[in-house]
Scaffold this active site. Structure first.
Site, mmCIF file in Angstrom:
data_model
loop_
_atom_site.group_PDB
_atom_site.id
_atom_site.type_symbol
_atom_site.label_atom_id
_atom_site.label_comp_id
_atom_site.label_asym_id
_atom_site.label_seq_id
_atom_site.Cartn_x
_atom_site.Cartn_y
_atom_site.Cartn_z
ATOM 1 N N LYS A 282 -3.338 -1.531 16.011
ATOM 2 C CA LYS A 282 -2.804 -0.735 17.119
ATOM 3 C C LYS A 282 -3.760 -0.719 18.295
ATOM 4 O O LYS A 282 -4.970 -0.767 18.142
ATOM 5 C CB LYS A 282 -2.636 0.706 16.658
ATOM 6 C CG LYS A 282 -1.431 0.882 15.831
ATOM 7 C CD LYS A 282 -0.965 2.330 15.951
ATOM 8 C CE LYS A 282 -0.090 2.587 14.790
ATOM 9 N NZ LYS A 282 -0.854 2.325 13.550
ATOM 10 N N GLU B 45 0.832 -1.210 0.000
ATOM 11 C CA GLU B 45 0.000 0.000 0.000
ATOM 12 C C GLU B 45 0.867 1.261 0.000
ATOM 13 O O GLU B 45 2.053 1.232 0.360
ATOM 14 C CB GLU B 45 -0.933 0.002 1.208
ATOM 15 C CG GLU B 45 -0.223 0.017 2.544
ATOM 16 C CD GLU B 45 -1.035 0.680 3.647
ATOM 17 O OE1 GLU B 45 -1.451 1.835 3.447
ATOM 18 O OE2 GLU B 45 -1.222 0.053 4.698
HETATM 19 N N1 PSU Z 1 -2.507 1.401 10.647
HETATM 20 C C1 PSU Z 1 -1.203 1.677 10.805
HETATM 21 N N2 PSU Z 1 -0.565 2.465 9.906
HETATM 22 C C2 PSU Z 1 -1.222 2.982 8.833
HETATM 23 C C3 PSU Z 1 -2.598 2.665 8.657
HETATM 24 C C4 PSU Z 1 -3.191 1.869 9.594
HETATM 25 O O1 PSU Z 1 -0.609 1.222 11.761
HETATM 26 O O2 PSU Z 1 -0.619 3.721 8.046
HETATM 27 C C5 PSU Z 1 -3.309 3.181 7.455
HETATM 28 C C6 PSU Z 1 -3.536 2.035 6.458
HETATM 29 O O3 PSU Z 1 -3.427 2.543 5.151
HETATM 30 C C7 PSU Z 1 -4.959 1.628 6.757
HETATM 31 C C8 PSU Z 1 -5.581 2.961 7.056
HETATM 32 O O4 PSU Z 1 -5.597 0.982 5.680
HETATM 33 O O5 PSU Z 1 -4.604 3.640 7.824
HETATM 34 C C9 PSU Z 1 -6.887 2.852 7.801
HETATM 35 O O6 PSU Z 1 -7.421 4.132 7.907
HETATM 36 P P1 PSU Z 1 -8.907 4.346 8.454
HETATM 37 O O7 PSU Z 1 -8.855 3.946 9.901
HETATM 38 O O8 PSU Z 1 -9.137 5.819 8.253
HETATM 39 O O9 PSU Z 1 -9.798 3.490 7.622
#
Ligand code: PSU
Ligand code: MN
Length: 307
Positions: free
Chosen positions: A160, A25
């Site tokens: 996390k 990604e």
């Molecule tokens: N978790 C991490 N680092 C990240 C992300 C999630 O530890 O960079 C990023 C990933 O791209 C994940 C996105 O798909 O955040 C999820 O975002 P949201 O919670 O806004 O859907």
């Protein structure tokens, strides 16, 4: 309409020959890791996929065109100008293409684009999940509902602890997404090897993980993806005291700054990296590299099984 998807020649050749390819990604590069370190780390992540035996395909949208696999110049652009790359989930893809913008893809959108390109293994750092307070905000990452309908195997280090981890695992169970622990019975907590929750299955080798994917295909129960949870080693995880302090301070900061929605994860990561003297970045990079390597190995096993 002009071409909306372009596949890097090395990636298209590997796919045509049935060789192993791993999707990566771009949101972690544009919004998760600080510039200029992100550029070096991007190469290291791709290198780890290659060390596992597969061809890396970092996915992003450049000037309204979906790129499956980036050139070195394109990685330069993405890593140097992260702020010009909108964080794109699946719902944003059509708009980003139509309006000819730049965009970084999340787990959700990378999974969908990878599947469309014929790539079945994907490596990332952490999965998005159910946010704390979801009862009021309804903030549940689209990563979860998209994995539930996209047949890719996602290698990650769990989620996390800023998230509601039990609710995230419940969501995945309800959505029929299997969560496999890689050589562990504990669901990893990103910076921590153990989130305090368990996984229901563990696999010991890349070949076992690939066999799970193959069996699901054969049985036709593969409309959902698979989460392969790969923890940091205990002695490489973040110090527990530091972790708990960062978590408490990070949650307080979000509250104070009124950060919500898709800005939550990037803001927290930035805060962690600033306030841990490099420790959170060290752990973050190590877990991504470990996931990329493992994903490469799983992709190789899967290519052998399906040859
Ligand atoms: N978790 C991490 N680092 C990240 C992300 C999630 O530890 O960079 C990023 C990933 O791209 C994940 C996105 O798909 O955040 C999820 O975002 P949201 O919670 O806004 O859907
Ligand atoms: Mn969200």
């Amino acid at each position: 309409m002009s071409e909306i998807v372009t596949v890097h020649p090395e990636v298209s050749t590997a796919l045509a020959e049935g060789r192993a390819v791993v999707a990566l990604e771009s949101t972690i590069l544009a919004h998760g890791l600080p510039s200029p370190d992100n550029r070096r780390i991007a190469d290291e992540i791709e290198g780890a996929v290659r060390a596992g035996g597969a061809v890396p395909a970092t996915i992003a949208i450049l000037d309204g065109v979906v790129h499956i696999g980036l050139t070195s110049d394109e990685l330069d652009r993405l890593c140097a100008n992260g702020d010009d790359f909108t964080k794109l989930s699946v719902r944003d893809l059509g708009t980003a293409i139509a309006l000819r913008t730049n965009g970084a893809t999340t787990v959700a959108s990378t999974s969908v684009l990878a599947h469309r390109a014929g790539i079945s293994v994907f490596a990332t750092g952490g999965l998005g999940g159910v946010h704390r307070g979801w009862e009021h905000t309804l903030d549940i990452s689209a990563d979860l509902s998209v994995i539930a309908r996209t047949p890719v195997l996602v290698v990650c280090a769990g989620v996390k602890s800023i998230l509601d981890v039990p609710a995230t695992l419940e969501y995945l169970e309800t959505a029929s997404v299997p969560v496999l622990g890689y050589r562990t019975d504990a669901f990893p907590g990103f910076y921590l090897a153990d989130s305090g929750l368990s996984v229901t299955w563990r696999v010991e080798t890349p070949a076992e993980a690939a066999a799970v994917v193959a069996a699901r295909r054969e049985l036709n129960t593969d409309s959902a993806g698979v989460v392969l949870a790969n923890p940091l080693a205990q002695d490489r995880q973040l110090d527990l005291g530091l972790h708990d302090r960062l978590l408490a301070d990070g949650l307080a900061l979000l509250e104070r700054e009124g950060v919500s929605g898709k800005d939550v994860t990037p803001r927290l990561l930035e805060f962690f990296h600033e306030s841990s003297e490099g420790e959170s970045l060290r752990a973050n990079v190590e877990l991504v590299l470990s996931n990329a390597r493992l994903a490469g190995e799983v992709a190789v096993s899967l290519a052998e099984l399906t040859a």
